[in-house]
Design a protein around this motif. Structure first.
Motif: not given
Length: 312
Positions: A113-135
């Motif tokens: 959304d340009f004006a409200s400054k919002e966004f959406k993402i789809l995430v696939k968590l990976q086993p033992d993935g460092p970023m996945s552990q945070h998310l």
């Protein structure tokens, strides 16, 4: 922003080697530096995400039947910016970089959304993935830092195209705005062939949105689900679903076309449209292995020049 539309000095930043996530991204930030968008310049606003900016998690949902797939909705949390001076502009097909400590990972929004400054993402968590552990642990009201947009695909609605989009798994998400920008512009005469690869129908994400797209004259799609399995005796005995299965046919919706095998070069040739005029473009969304497998073979089968192939 200056009176003549140029970006202010404080908006200009340099890219360093440490800004690269090291994952071998096709559209690396070192080669595709985030830059002020024409849309933001015309609005006389600052694109808030050009530098690392704090966004607050507004909503978190898991995909039905797969708790390793997350729908994450973020909104701007940077209090230092004047609300009226900023927008969020992430063009379709571009990704943004998430930074947590020294970890960097790219994600492609499927809604902004340009004006409200919002966004959406789809995430696939990976086993033992460092970023996945945070998310996996992130909760509403938590704040994360993002920067972008990064990418090189630009769609000009004045140029009629035949756009082939091949998407794998969760990578169907960033292809949605690519399709939407064409279909929602009634003056855009481009045609889209959307080929979605997933293990089975349960893992075809945004299926309802794909069905909405099917209402447009210039959109065609096909779902490739080689591991589809229904509960009929014949399919259980075969170990997989069959194209003539009644249970499968009953599960399909309006204009849904499903193939129970993998998308290969021979199958791709069936989608080629050399007789249709216009610039032929190929967009491939998926992991690096999928992009390598599909890249050259798909371009050859569909008759698309390599300079018109884009990898998301």
């Amino acid at each position: 922003m200056t009176a003549d539309g140029e970006q202010k000095v404080e908006d200009v930043f340099t890219i360093q080697e440490s800004d690269c996530c090291g994952n071998g991204c096709t559209n690396c930030i070192l080669d595709n530096k985030p830059r002020p968008s024409q849309r933001a310049l015309l609005a006389g606003k600052r694109n808030i995400i050009l530098k690392y900016t704090s966004f607050r998690l507004l909503q978190r949902q898991t995909h039905t039947g797969d708790d390793q797939v997350l729908f994450l909705h973020f909104g701007n949390a940077a209090e230092s910016y004047d609300e009226d001076d900023c927008v969020l502009d992430i063009p379709p097909g571009h990704h943004i970089m998430l930074r947590i400590g020294f970890l960097l990972r790219p994600y492609s929004p499927y809604w902004t959304d340009f004006a409200s400054k919002e966004f959406k993402i789809l995430v696939k968590l990976q086993p033992d993935g460092p970023m996945s552990q945070h998310l996996a642990a992130v909760q509403p009201n938590d704040r994360l830092e993002f920067r972008g947009p990064i990418g090189n695909y630009r769609h000009d609605p004045a140029v009629t195209k035949c756009i082939y989009i091949i998407a794998q798994g969760v990578a169907v998400a960033p292809t949605l705005p690519l399709v939407g920008q064409v279909l929602e512009n009634e003056d855009d005469m481009s045609r889209i062939w959307h080929l979605v690869c997933a293990p089975d129908l349960q893992h075809v994400y945004f299926r309802d949105q794909l069905l909405e797209f099917a209402k447009y004259w210039n959109y065609r799609s096909c779902l490739y689900v080689p591991r589809q399995q229904c509960g009929s005796d014949a399919c259980l005995k075969a170990g997989h679903c069959r194209q003539e299965c009644d249970e499968l046919r009953r599960s399909l919706r309006y204009k849904e076309r499903v193939c129970l095998h993998r998308l290969d070069a021979n199958e791709l040739k069936q989608h080629a449209t050399p007789a249709i005029p216009g610039l032929h473009v190929l967009i491939i969304a998926g992991d690096s292995g999928f992009q390598r497998t599909m890249g050259e073979a798909a371009a050859k089968a569909l008759g698309v020049a390599q300079e018109n192939v884009y990898l998301l």
